[in-house]
Design an enzyme around this catalytic site. Structure first.
Site, PDB file in Angstrom:
ATOM      1  CG  ASP A  13      -1.832  -1.240   1.190  1.00 32.63           C
ATOM      2  OD1 ASP A  13      -2.385  -1.558   0.129  1.00 32.63           O
ATOM      3  OD2 ASP A  13      -1.914  -1.910   2.231  1.00 32.63           O
ATOM      4  CD  GLU A  14       4.790  -0.370  -0.252  1.00 38.99           C
ATOM      5  OE1 GLU A  14       4.037  -0.697  -1.200  1.00 38.99           O
ATOM      6  OE2 GLU A  14       5.383  -1.197   0.456  1.00 38.99           O
ATOM      7  CE  LYS A  16       3.019  -2.612  -4.513  1.00 40.07           C
ATOM      8  NZ  LYS A  16       2.752  -2.310  -3.103  1.00 40.07           N
ATOM      9  N   GLY A  40      -4.567  -4.681  -3.862  1.00 43.07           N
ATOM     10  CA  GLY A  40      -5.569  -3.686  -4.219  1.00 43.07           C
ATOM     11  C   GLY A  40      -4.840  -2.437  -4.655  1.00 43.07           C
ATOM     12  CG  HIS A  41      -2.064  -2.077  -7.345  1.00 42.71           C
ATOM     13  ND1 HIS A  41      -1.284  -2.689  -8.287  1.00 42.71           N
ATOM     14  CD2 HIS A  41      -1.466  -2.310  -6.157  1.00 42.71           C
ATOM     15  CE1 HIS A  41      -0.248  -3.279  -7.678  1.00 42.71           C
ATOM     16  NE2 HIS A  41      -0.354  -3.063  -6.388  1.00 42.71           N
ATOM     17  CB  THR A  42      -6.426   2.881  -4.831  1.00 36.00           C
ATOM     18  OG1 THR A  42      -6.702   1.830  -3.913  1.00 36.00           O
ATOM     19  CG2 THR A  42      -7.600   3.818  -4.923  1.00 36.00           C
ATOM     20  CD  GLN A 225       0.774  -8.962  -2.198  1.00 37.43           C
ATOM     21  OE1 GLN A 225       1.542  -9.572  -2.906  1.00 37.43           O
ATOM     22  NE2 GLN A 225      -0.496  -8.845  -2.475  1.00 37.43           N
TER      23      GLN A 225
END
Ligand code: IMP
Ligand code: MG
Length: 432
Positions: A13-14, A16, A40-42, A225
């Site tokens: 959750d950085e 990416k 989960g890529h927002t 991740q």
């Protein structure tokens, strides 16, 4: 040859997704190489919010080619739903997405097994706080050599034989949680429907990726991740079941490790973690609450509130070393605006001793107290800040301090979800 691996340096959750989307504009292809629908890529694109789980963020950019490589575990149903969702929102996926025949599948029993381990009262201490997407059990089958790959799923008789074998092996355990007969039927019915869908995308991605590299196409390898969730280098056993580090790109995509030109680490201006496990700089006070609210730190996959804390230099130094990171993208700096004092962990105190490397011992990591350096905070970041000079002085000092500690060059500072809210600090191209 021009390839970049983009990796998370903390516990995921950085941000990416946003950086992949940003750099994806300059790329020809984007490859997701490990993990599964636990990610989960927002991404905000055209003012619209997208949350991607399996398909690379590059799919949102018209005409880019995307790959899901052999290192990924694929839940065919969740892939189907993700494709439907994108196509409904006018993002064309067909013809632009290529999925490795060698990728292993997550089937409904993997999710049951994942949840069973999480909920087992007999093994309270084994709770990891997983996403319950079946990731661990699917990778376990792969290593145990009972796994079912995309190519196996596409051959009806092979699949049916392997499914029987798996159900027989797991039957005794599964009986405690589900009606195995019903489960078998559900999986077979689902396979009938999903097989033609998956067939459209399945191929030997190693051939395509290598050929693209040979043609000097620009390729991004996108991890899910983060390094501290890596099965080898993370806070074991509170980790995911794959290697999100750059070293895995070779085996997870079927390319030689000498084909990766540069490695970009994504680092958040503070630290978060979802699920159980050690987190030395965690804040259980009003500051932590504030980071969670302002940073919207809630899991994109599970909706769980993320645990929040100060920046931990020992975590990022470990990541820079293990991944071979030379450049960093610092994200969510804007979230810190308004905090009076910013703290950065520069070492740990363990049993009275100062320690400067993240410890591997499960016991010692529980006993460490962070040693902080305090820096003055900054009030506000102008909404239209696009250049380094637009940042308040104390924000620049904070960034410079993080760069000095991390050992990587901060090439991007991200100040919001949209692509425009980014400062590019390093004029030299990332592409070699
Ligand atoms: P699993 O990957 O579902 O097995 O979960 C293992 C651990 O990794 C749990 O602590 C999860 O919360 C964490 N995790 C898995 N995927 C992500 C992610 O994309 N972002 C952050 N944490 C994750
Ligand atoms: Mg995420």
């Amino acid at each position: 040859m021009s390839t970049i691996a983009i990796v998370g340096t903390q516990w995921g959750d950085e941000g990416k997704g946003k950086i992949v989307h940003l750099l994806g504009k300059e790329a020809d292809g984007i490859v997701r190489y490990q993990g599964g629908p636990n990610a989960g890529h927002t991404v905000v694109f055209d003012g619209k919010l997208f949350v991607l789980h399996l398909i690379p963020a590059g799919i949102l950019i018209p005409k880019k080619i995307c790959f899901i490589a052999n290192g990924v575990v694929i839940d065919p149903l969740s892939l189907y739903e993700e494709v439907q969702l994108l196509e409904k929102r006018n993002i064309k996926v067909s013809g632009r997405l290529f999925i490795s025949e060698l990728a292993h599948l997550i089937l409904p029993y993997h999710k049951i097994l994942d949840a069973a381990r999480e909920d087992s009262s007999a093994a309270g201490s084994r709770k990891i706080g997983t996403t319950r997407k079946g990731i661990g059990p699917a990778y376990a089958d792969k290593v145990e050599r009972t796994g079912i790959r995309v190519i196996d799923y596409l051959e009806e008789d092979t699949f049916e034989e392997l499914l029987e074998q798996n159900l027989r092996l797991k039957e005794k355990f599964l009986q405690g949680f589900t009606d195995v007969e019903k489960l078998r039927k559900e999986i077979l019915d689902q396979a009938k429907k999903l097989r033609p869908f998956l067939k459209k995308f399945a191929c030997d991605t190693s051939i395509l990726i290598n050929s693209a590299i040979e043609k000097k196409k620009k390729i991004i390898f996108e991890s899910a991740q983060g390094t501290m969730l890596d099965i080898d280098f993370g806070t074991y056993p509170y980790v995911t079941s794959s290697n999100p580090i750059s070293g895995a790109v070779g085996s997870d995509c079927g390319i030689g490790p000498n084909k990766i030109d540069s490695i970009l680490g994504i680092v958040k201006a503070y630290t978060t973690r979802v699920g159980e496990g050690p987190f030395p700089t965690e804040l259980k006070d009003a500051d932590g609450e504030r980071l969670r609210e302002v940073g919207k730190e809630f899991g994109a996959t599970t909706g769980r509130p993320r645990r929040c804390g100060w920046f931990d230099a020992l975590v990022v130094q470990r990541s820079v070393r293990i991944n071979g990171i030379t450049k960093l993208a610092l994200t969510k700096l804007d979230v810190l605006a308004g905090m009076e004092t910013l703290k950065v962990c520069v070492a740990y105190k363990i049993k009275g001793k100062t320690v400067t490397h993240f410890p591997n011992s499960r016991k010692l990591i529980k006993e460490c107290t962070p040693i902080y350096k305090s820096l003055p905070g900054f009030k506000e970041i102008p909404k239209n800040a696009r250049r380094w000079e637009d940042l308040p002085l104390n924000a620049r000092r904070y960034v410079q301090y993080l760069q000095k500690l991390s050992g990587g060059k901060i090439s991007f500072v991200s100040l919001g979800r949209s692509r425009e809210e980014t400062i590019r600090l390093d004029p030299s191209s990332l592409w070699i």
